[in-house]
Motif scaffolding. Structure first.
Motif, PDB file in Angstrom:
ATOM      1  N   GLN A  45      41.725  64.841  35.561  1.00 38.77           N
ATOM      2  CA  GLN A  45      40.981  65.794  34.778  1.00 38.77           C
ATOM      3  C   GLN A  45      40.210  66.809  35.493  1.00 38.77           C
ATOM      4  O   GLN A  45      39.713  66.536  36.702  1.00 38.77           O
ATOM      5  CB  GLN A  45      39.945  64.995  33.969  1.00 38.77           C
ATOM      6  N   MET A  46      40.371  68.240  35.320  1.00 38.11           N
ATOM      7  CA  MET A  46      39.970  69.052  36.272  1.00 38.11           C
ATOM      8  C   MET A  46      39.335  70.222  35.604  1.00 38.11           C
ATOM      9  O   MET A  46      39.678  70.612  34.557  1.00 38.11           O
ATOM     10  CB  MET A  46      41.155  69.604  36.802  1.00 38.11           C
ATOM     11  N   GLU A  47      38.118  70.643  36.133  1.00 43.08           N
ATOM     12  CA  GLU A  47      37.296  71.796  35.740  1.00 43.08           C
ATOM     13  C   GLU A  47      38.357  73.014  35.913  1.00 43.08           C
ATOM     14  O   GLU A  47      38.609  73.505  36.887  1.00 43.08           O
ATOM     15  CB  GLU A  47      36.019  71.909  36.435  1.00 43.08           C
ATOM     16  N   LYS A  71      37.458  71.273  30.571  1.00 41.12           N
ATOM     17  CA  LYS A  71      37.871  70.204  31.620  1.00 41.12           C
ATOM     18  C   LYS A  71      39.132  69.469  31.045  1.00 41.12           C
ATOM     19  O   LYS A  71      38.614  68.293  30.496  1.00 41.12           O
ATOM     20  CB  LYS A  71      36.750  69.472  32.126  1.00 41.12           C
TER      21      LYS A  71
END
Ligand code: URA
Length: 234
Positions: free
Chosen positions: A189-191, A196
């Protein structure tokens, strides 16, 4: 005469102190046409996408754009919660102005069909929006140049799941230290700006056409997407 010379010298010193002499003495080219922050657009989703597409169409001094027939922006459902990113348009996509319509696109459709997804249920774009000449991989500079647009694109669509197809998409979004064979089939999970999404990488369909024995791994990744979509109520 001497006085004139001194005045000229003083004038020159004043001039140098007024401008940024780091820039003047540097041999680094000025990045006048490069957008290095993610552009933010206002309006409805459709308006934001239109503005982004317009902005991309105004890119200047781009080797890809110069050689391409059409801007290849996206395809699919703008309200989908599943977004797919490929590398860049090929010859068929360049003619049609639509991503993944050639041979790799046909395989992608089959792969999506295997988990009951189709073009109306996903949204598809690429790392670069113009066809690289002779289907070469986009250079790092080109990827860097298109990245702010890609990030804006992802933010506007706001997917819950982002599927990165192949190493170009993987490296553009996650970073250069990852190799697709090791990074595939894992959730991160990445911004990306204000969102996100859950991100997963898998093999590019063009690679799977060359190495069909890897399809079994792509199938594992597809099932992971199917299961995640269920968990996320997509
Ligand atoms: N390959 C890609 O990465 N993107 C396309 O749109 C077509 C082929």
């Amino acid at each position: 005469m001497k006085k004139n010379l001194n005045q000229n010298l003083i004038g020159l010193i004043e001039y140098y102190s007024l401008i940024n002499n780091n820039l003047l003495l540097s041999d680094t080219p000025l990045k006048r046409n490069v957008e290095n922050s993610t552009p933010i657009f206002s309006g409805t989703k459709i308006q934001k996408l239109e503005k982004l597409k317009k902005k991309i169409s105004l890119i200047k001094n781009c080797e890809l754009k110069k050689n391409a027939k059409n801007l290849v922006f996206a395809d699919g459902n703008i309200n989908s919660k599943i977004m797919i990113i490929g590398e860049g348009p090929g010859a068929q996509e360049d003619i049609a102005g639509t991503p993944f319509v050639g041979r790799a696109g046909k395989l992608l459709n089959k792969m999506l069909g295997a988990i009951k997804l189709n073009r109306d249920k996903v949204y598809i774009s690429n790392v670069v929006n113009y066809r690289p000449p002779s289907n070469r991989r986009p250079t790092d500079k080109e990827i860097e140049r298109y990245l702010p647009y890609l990030k804006s694109h992802i933010e506007i669509i706001n997917p819950k799941i982002l599927l990165l197809l192949g190493s170009t998409a993987l490296n553009a979004i996650i970073g250069n230290e990852e190799v697709i064979s090791r990074a595939r089939g894992k959730w991160n999970q990445m911004e990306i700006g204000k969102i996100k999404p859950w991100i997963i990488a898998s093999f590019h369909p063009a690679f799977l056409m060359r190495q069909p024995e890897q399809k079994k791994l792509a199938w594992i990744d597809l099932k992971m997407i199917r299961d995640k979509a269920k968990i996320l109520n997509i």
